[in-house]
Design a protein around this motif. Structure first.
Motif, mmCIF file in Angstrom:
data_model
loop_
_atom_site.group_PDB
_atom_site.id
_atom_site.type_symbol
_atom_site.label_atom_id
_atom_site.label_comp_id
_atom_site.label_asym_id
_atom_site.label_seq_id
_atom_site.Cartn_x
_atom_site.Cartn_y
_atom_site.Cartn_z
ATOM 1 N N PRO A 180 44.832 39.327 40.000
ATOM 2 C CA PRO A 180 45.103 38.426 39.269
ATOM 3 C C PRO A 180 44.016 37.357 39.013
ATOM 4 C CG PRO A 180 46.629 38.883 41.063
ATOM 5 C CD PRO A 180 45.622 39.682 41.157
ATOM 6 N N TYR A 181 43.075 37.059 40.055
ATOM 7 C CA TYR A 181 41.995 36.140 39.515
ATOM 8 C C TYR A 181 41.029 36.651 38.371
ATOM 9 C CZ TYR A 181 38.852 39.060 42.056
ATOM 10 O OH TYR A 181 37.739 39.909 42.592
ATOM 11 N N VAL A 182 40.913 37.913 38.020
ATOM 12 C CA VAL A 182 40.142 38.354 37.112
ATOM 13 C C VAL A 182 41.230 38.206 35.732
ATOM 14 C CG1 VAL A 182 39.187 40.416 35.858
ATOM 15 C CG2 VAL A 182 39.014 40.024 38.394
ATOM 16 N N GLU A 183 42.258 38.429 35.769
ATOM 17 C CA GLU A 183 43.121 38.113 34.531
ATOM 18 C C GLU A 183 43.022 36.655 34.434
ATOM 19 O OE1 GLU A 183 46.876 39.929 35.547
ATOM 20 O OE2 GLU A 183 46.295 42.000 35.238
ATOM 21 N N ALA A 184 43.102 35.731 35.380
ATOM 22 C CA ALA A 184 43.099 34.427 35.012
ATOM 23 C C ALA A 184 41.934 33.904 34.519
ATOM 24 C CB ALA A 184 43.599 33.656 36.252
ATOM 25 N N ALA A 185 40.825 34.452 34.960
ATOM 26 C CA ALA A 185 39.504 34.012 34.138
ATOM 27 C C ALA A 185 39.299 34.348 32.869
ATOM 28 C CB ALA A 185 38.378 34.941 35.307
ATOM 29 N N GLN A 186 39.863 35.770 32.555
ATOM 30 C CA GLN A 186 40.029 36.000 31.260
ATOM 31 C C GLN A 186 40.766 35.237 30.325
ATOM 32 O OE1 GLN A 186 41.336 40.252 31.654
ATOM 33 N NE2 GLN A 186 39.191 41.038 31.620
ATOM 34 N N ALA A 187 41.947 34.806 30.825
ATOM 35 C CA ALA A 187 42.955 34.040 29.988
ATOM 36 C C ALA A 187 42.208 32.607 29.960
ATOM 37 C CB ALA A 187 44.297 33.824 30.789
ATOM 38 N N LEU A 188 41.412 32.138 30.708
ATOM 39 C CA LEU A 188 40.647 30.785 30.567
ATOM 40 C C LEU A 188 39.562 30.820 29.576
ATOM 41 C CD1 LEU A 188 40.776 29.610 34.275
ATOM 42 C CD2 LEU A 188 42.038 28.530 32.246
ATOM 43 N N GLY A 189 39.243 32.274 29.112
ATOM 44 C CA GLY A 189 38.137 32.155 28.137
ATOM 45 C C GLY A 189 36.832 32.616 28.683
ATOM 46 N N ILE A 190 36.680 32.550 30.085
ATOM 47 C CA ILE A 190 35.311 33.034 30.737
ATOM 48 C C ILE A 190 34.751 33.953 29.943
ATOM 49 C CG2 ILE A 190 34.074 33.088 32.789
ATOM 50 C CD1 ILE A 190 36.279 31.729 34.071
ATOM 51 N N SER A 191 33.292 34.086 29.617
ATOM 52 C CA SER A 191 32.777 35.274 29.182
ATOM 53 C C SER A 191 32.904 36.383 30.007
ATOM 54 C CB SER A 191 31.205 34.728 29.014
ATOM 55 O OG SER A 191 30.676 34.555 30.150
ATOM 56 N N THR A 192 32.804 37.552 29.366
ATOM 57 C CA THR A 192 33.067 38.952 29.986
ATOM 58 C C THR A 192 31.899 39.101 31.077
ATOM 59 O OG1 THR A 192 34.022 39.879 28.351
ATOM 60 C CG2 THR A 192 33.064 41.290 29.808
ATOM 61 N N HIS A 194 30.267 36.634 32.574
ATOM 62 C CA HIS A 194 30.232 35.801 33.880
ATOM 63 C C HIS A 194 31.136 36.383 34.589
ATOM 64 C CE1 HIS A 194 30.251 31.915 35.783
ATOM 65 N NE2 HIS A 194 31.461 32.090 36.057
ATOM 66 N N ILE A 195 32.487 37.161 34.222
ATOM 67 C CA ILE A 195 33.242 37.646 35.009
ATOM 68 C C ILE A 195 32.918 38.980 35.842
ATOM 69 C CG2 ILE A 195 35.426 38.698 35.071
ATOM 70 C CD1 ILE A 195 36.173 37.270 32.797
ATOM 71 N N MET A 196 31.968 39.777 34.950
ATOM 72 C CA MET A 196 31.556 40.850 35.915
ATOM 73 C C MET A 196 30.574 40.544 36.918
ATOM 74 S SD MET A 196 30.939 43.198 32.328
ATOM 75 C CE MET A 196 30.040 44.413 33.173
ATOM 76 N N THR A 197 29.697 39.182 36.787
ATOM 77 C CA THR A 197 28.560 39.222 37.628
ATOM 78 C C THR A 197 29.097 38.275 38.734
ATOM 79 O OG1 THR A 197 27.937 37.572 36.237
ATOM 80 C CG2 THR A 197 26.795 39.501 35.981
ATOM 81 N N ARG A 198 29.888 37.306 38.499
ATOM 82 C CA ARG A 198 30.395 36.063 39.288
ATOM 83 C C ARG A 198 31.698 36.442 40.210
ATOM 84 N NH1 ARG A 198 28.420 31.200 38.924
ATOM 85 N NH2 ARG A 198 29.593 30.784 40.956
ATOM 86 N N HIS A 199 32.489 37.184 39.531
ATOM 87 C CA HIS A 199 34.041 37.673 40.094
ATOM 88 C C HIS A 199 33.985 39.119 40.450
ATOM 89 C CE1 HIS A 199 35.539 33.875 39.072
ATOM 90 N NE2 HIS A 199 34.937 33.788 37.657
ATOM 91 N N VAL A 200 33.531 40.013 39.770
ATOM 92 C CA VAL A 200 33.467 41.506 40.248
ATOM 93 C C VAL A 200 32.349 41.944 40.914
ATOM 94 C CG1 VAL A 200 33.688 43.718 39.126
ATOM 95 C CG2 VAL A 200 34.877 42.106 37.916
ATOM 96 N N LEU A 201 31.153 41.924 40.270
ATOM 97 C CA LEU A 201 29.907 42.197 41.317
ATOM 98 C C LEU A 201 29.762 41.580 42.880
ATOM 99 C CD1 LEU A 201 27.499 43.871 41.544
ATOM 100 C CD2 LEU A 201 26.270 41.964 40.261
ATOM 101 N N ARG A 202 30.252 40.296 42.978
ATOM 102 C CA ARG A 202 30.127 39.643 44.145
ATOM 103 C C ARG A 202 31.161 40.306 45.210
ATOM 104 N NH1 ARG A 202 30.589 33.248 43.590
ATOM 105 N NH2 ARG A 202 30.341 33.309 45.769
ATOM 106 N N ASN A 203 32.339 41.027 44.477
ATOM 107 C CA ASN A 203 33.005 41.628 45.772
ATOM 108 C C ASN A 203 32.835 42.981 45.673
ATOM 109 O OD1 ASN A 203 35.608 39.661 46.285
ATOM 110 N ND2 ASN A 203 35.230 39.466 44.156
ATOM 111 N N LEU A 204 31.598 43.574 45.304
ATOM 112 C CA LEU A 204 31.131 44.992 45.575
ATOM 113 C C LEU A 204 30.062 44.933 46.390
ATOM 114 C CD1 LEU A 204 31.495 46.249 41.719
ATOM 115 C CD2 LEU A 204 33.060 46.613 43.715
ATOM 116 N N LEU A 205 29.352 43.412 46.715
ATOM 117 C CA LEU A 205 28.241 43.429 47.617
ATOM 118 C C LEU A 205 28.448 44.458 48.930
ATOM 119 C CD1 LEU A 205 27.086 39.990 47.024
ATOM 120 C CD2 LEU A 205 26.213 42.066 45.936
ATOM 121 N N SER A 206 29.304 44.520 49.564
ATOM 122 C CA SER A 206 29.660 45.188 50.835
ATOM 123 C C SER A 206 29.501 46.697 50.439
ATOM 124 C CB SER A 206 30.790 44.916 51.596
ATOM 125 O OG SER A 206 30.893 43.593 51.905
#
Length: 291
Positions: A180-192, A194-206
């Motif tokens: 949901p938080y990724v879909e919310a970021a897309q709905a707010l118009g955040i750039s792709t 920014h979503i890939m680096t700040r929201h997706v990649l940060r959760n892949l560090l482990s």
């Protein structure tokens, strides 16, 4: 009446708790200690090594271990102890460089394949095709095509191990992009981006960090194998693989030429595996319940 002030100890941070739990495992502590020892020996090699790793002394050829030569000497009279700790510098350099370069390639491909559906199929097929070949055979083919050198070894091993990271990142990205938080970021118009680096990649560090430790060990082992086959750096440069290759013909009369660099490879790879297992157990939510 005397005022008594009660002071409460501030709660430990998440990082401090993680470090304490991480170091609570004896195997992790042992592995980390061995790894730190190798790093220190490699960094301080010019001051620790009693002799130059390339100094020839035919008079002292094939001397057994002694107070003068701790690990003995090779067929050219070179000190095996000095060459062993100097070889650690190159092995650690190759391992670190391969991890960084393969992470850049693998994470980029994995993010693109997992986030963009139109790129998923071609990138996934490319990953599957590269992983269909045995790692060492693909590395030998790439080094033979590009020519043996330190840079070639790093590039070849990075290409070989990048699909491992790409596959893990792709699988995790496919799950995270539907949250949901990724879909919310897309709905707010955040750039792709920014979503890939700040929201997706940060959760892949482990998983990237855990896989990086295993790739480090695999890269060091593969570099030793390529050097053993004569496809690594120049034979004049001290590496564990070239030292073992040179000691094969003297295994009967000067086994120390092979034993000590072989033990160094075993200990360094084993220490990285211990640290990687500890990180996996600490960072995987499914395994934390058993700790």
């Amino acid at each position: 009446m005397t005022d008594v002030s009660l002071t409460t100890k501030p709660p430990a941070s998440d990082a401090a708790r993680f470090i304490r739990r991480f170091l609570r495992r004896k195997t992790v502590v042992v592995g980390l200690g061995i790894l730190v020892l190798f790093v220190l020996l490699a960094a301080l090699a010019p001051w620790i090594a009693p002799y130059s790793p390339s100094k020839l002394s035919i008079v002292n050829r094939l001397k057994p271990p002694s107070e003068m030569f701790w690990f003995g000497t090779d067929e050219f009279g070179r000190d095996v102890f000095s060459r062993t700790i100097y070889a650690a510098r190159l092995s650690l350099l190759v391992g670190a460089a391969v991890v960084v370069l393969s992470a850049v390639i693998g994470v980029t491909l994995g993010l693109l394949a997992g986030f963009f559906q139109r790129l998923d199929t071609p990138i996934a097929r490319l990953i599957d095709a590269m992983m269909a070949f045995p790692d060492i055979l693909l590395a030998i083919a790439l080094v033979a095509a590009l020519g043996p050198s330190l840079t070639t070894v790093i590039v070849a091993l990075s290409i070989v191990y990048a699909p491992r990271l790409a596959r893990i990142v792709r699988a995790s990205t496919l799950v995270i992009r539907e949250l949901p938080y990724v879909e919310a970021a897309q709905a707010l118009g955040i750039s792709t981006f920014h979503i890939m680096t700040r929201h997706v990649l940060r959760n892949l560090l482990s998983p990237i960090l855990v896989q990086g430790t295993f790739l480090f060990a695999s890269a060091m082992l593969a570099e030793a194998g390529l050097s053993f086959l004569g496809l690594g750096v120049s034979p004049d440069v001290a590496t564990w693989g070239t030292m073992i290759a040179a000691g094969r013909q003297y295994i009967g009369q000067a086994g120390w030429m092979t034993y000590f660099p072989g033990f160094a490879i075993i200990l360094s790879v084993l220490s990285l595996q211990m640290v990687g297992d500890g990180l996996r157990d600490m960072l995987d939510p499914r395994l934390q319940k058993d700790l």
